[in-house]
Design an enzyme around this catalytic site. Sequence first.
Site, PDB file in Angstrom:
ATOM      1  N   GLY A 237     -12.366  -1.777  -0.379  1.00 64.64           N
ATOM      2  CA  GLY A 237     -12.573  -3.164   0.039  1.00 64.64           C
ATOM      3  C   GLY A 237     -13.436  -3.927  -0.950  1.00 64.64           C
ATOM      4  O   GLY A 237     -14.103  -3.334  -1.810  1.00 64.64           O
TER       5      GLY A 237
ATOM      6  N   TYR B 275      -1.435  10.342   2.982  1.00 64.69           N
ATOM      7  CA  TYR B 275      -1.420   9.043   3.663  1.00 64.69           C
ATOM      8  C   TYR B 275      -0.485   9.085   4.873  1.00 64.69           C
ATOM      9  O   TYR B 275      -0.859   8.685   5.976  1.00 64.69           O
ATOM     10  CB  TYR B 275      -0.971   7.965   2.683  1.00 64.69           C
ATOM     11  CG  TYR B 275      -1.004   6.561   3.231  1.00 64.69           C
ATOM     12  CD1 TYR B 275      -2.200   5.960   3.602  1.00 64.69           C
ATOM     13  CD2 TYR B 275       0.170   5.814   3.364  1.00 64.69           C
ATOM     14  CE1 TYR B 275      -2.241   4.662   4.100  1.00 64.69           C
ATOM     15  CE2 TYR B 275       0.141   4.516   3.859  1.00 64.69           C
ATOM     16  CZ  TYR B 275      -1.067   3.947   4.223  1.00 64.69           C
ATOM     17  OH  TYR B 275      -1.100   2.666   4.719  1.00 64.69           O
TER      18      TYR B 275
ATOM     19  N   PHE C  76      -7.682  -6.212   2.309  1.00 57.51           N
ATOM     20  CA  PHE C  76      -6.677  -7.277   2.316  1.00 57.51           C
ATOM     21  C   PHE C  76      -6.386  -7.750   3.741  1.00 57.51           C
ATOM     22  O   PHE C  76      -6.672  -8.901   4.112  1.00 57.51           O
ATOM     23  CB  PHE C  76      -5.424  -6.764   1.617  1.00 57.51           C
ATOM     24  CG  PHE C  76      -4.198  -7.606   1.774  1.00 57.51           C
ATOM     25  CD1 PHE C  76      -4.247  -8.980   1.600  1.00 57.51           C
ATOM     26  CD2 PHE C  76      -2.975  -7.021   2.076  1.00 57.51           C
ATOM     27  CE1 PHE C  76      -3.101  -9.767   1.741  1.00 57.51           C
ATOM     28  CE2 PHE C  76      -1.828  -7.782   2.204  1.00 57.51           C
ATOM     29  CZ  PHE C  76      -1.895  -9.147   2.047  1.00 57.51           C
TER      30      PHE C  76
ATOM     31  N   THR D 188       3.321  -5.706   3.271  1.00 60.15           N
ATOM     32  CA  THR D 188       2.758  -7.035   3.489  1.00 60.15           C
ATOM     33  C   THR D 188       2.142  -7.542   2.189  1.00 60.15           C
ATOM     34  O   THR D 188       1.621  -6.755   1.401  1.00 60.15           O
ATOM     35  CB  THR D 188       1.687  -6.990   4.597  1.00 60.15           C
ATOM     36  OG1 THR D 188       2.265  -6.407   5.775  1.00 60.15           O
ATOM     37  CG2 THR D 188       1.180  -8.375   4.937  1.00 60.15           C
TER      38      THR D 188
END
Length: 329
Positions: free
Chosen positions: A38, A147, A13, A177
């Site tokens: 991706g 993470y 992204f 985002t």
Amino acid sequence: MAKRILITGAAGFLGSHLCDRFIKEDFRVIGMDNLITGDLKNIEHLFGNENFEFLHHDVTRFVHVPGNLDYILHFASPASPIDYLKIPIQTLKVGSVGTLHCLGLAKEKNARILIASTSEVYGDPLVHPQNEDYYGNVNSIGPRGVYDEAKRFMESITMAYHRFHGLETRIARIFNTYGPRMRLNDGRVIPAFIGQALRGEDLTVFGDGLQTRSFCFVDDQIEGIYRLLLSDYIKPVNIGNPDEITIRDFAEEIIKLTGTNQKIVYKELPQDDPLQRQPDITRAKEILGWEPKVPREQGMKITYEYFKSLSPEDLKKSEHKDFSKHIRR
């Protein structure tokens, strides 16, 4: 001569939008991605552009790029809960081994490197809003720790390379985002809500819905990252939108935006899910002269129209198409 930049996670992204921005700024862009999360559809419009090339490679393996490099943007990492809970080991490896390889390449090429950290380094914060001097409240052994700690390690080793080797480094702490090219099935709030609305399903809110998020439109995010890379500032900088909203209120906004009549259903809050998330962007304002410009109402309209425009074929994985002639392995 045009500057050369390596962007890892280029088919993701944010990575794909960064490729667009640096092509626009007349850089020669080398995109790198292992395509675990991706999608080549995000960058297929760049295939054939003489200033763009794509390397199908996993940064957890040794990274070599022929020729000079001026900049590296390290954005390779799963970024959604669905992804990093499904592939936890790979998530830790890309944040540790992958970052080490990218830093080593930057040292070899004498290149400036910017790493994509995240607001998740703050964990479930006890300070609100979060500024860059806050050390965070992270459960290192919880399911989200793979993470959170990967990103915290990224920051630590990046600063070690700066202090020990004198490497030019930049650290972007990226807050939520959104925008075109997000995946509908990636588990994050906005694509999850829009996907449910498009399918006519009720919107799922976890917990009581009073937890907060602050959403930054992708164009604003890319501008902040661009300015940070070209700045002289080495410490972490929050890049995000401080316009905070509860998840429950946001679900109501989605229902209004989509014109649907779905209800909101509540489910148990996942372990270690942050209850508050709002960036203090004082540092970005002072050092970068940056703050977000796109109101959420405007950005969400653009994002919703993007998702509505997707055909069933668009929603298929890009590996079903033959991009082989554009890929250097």
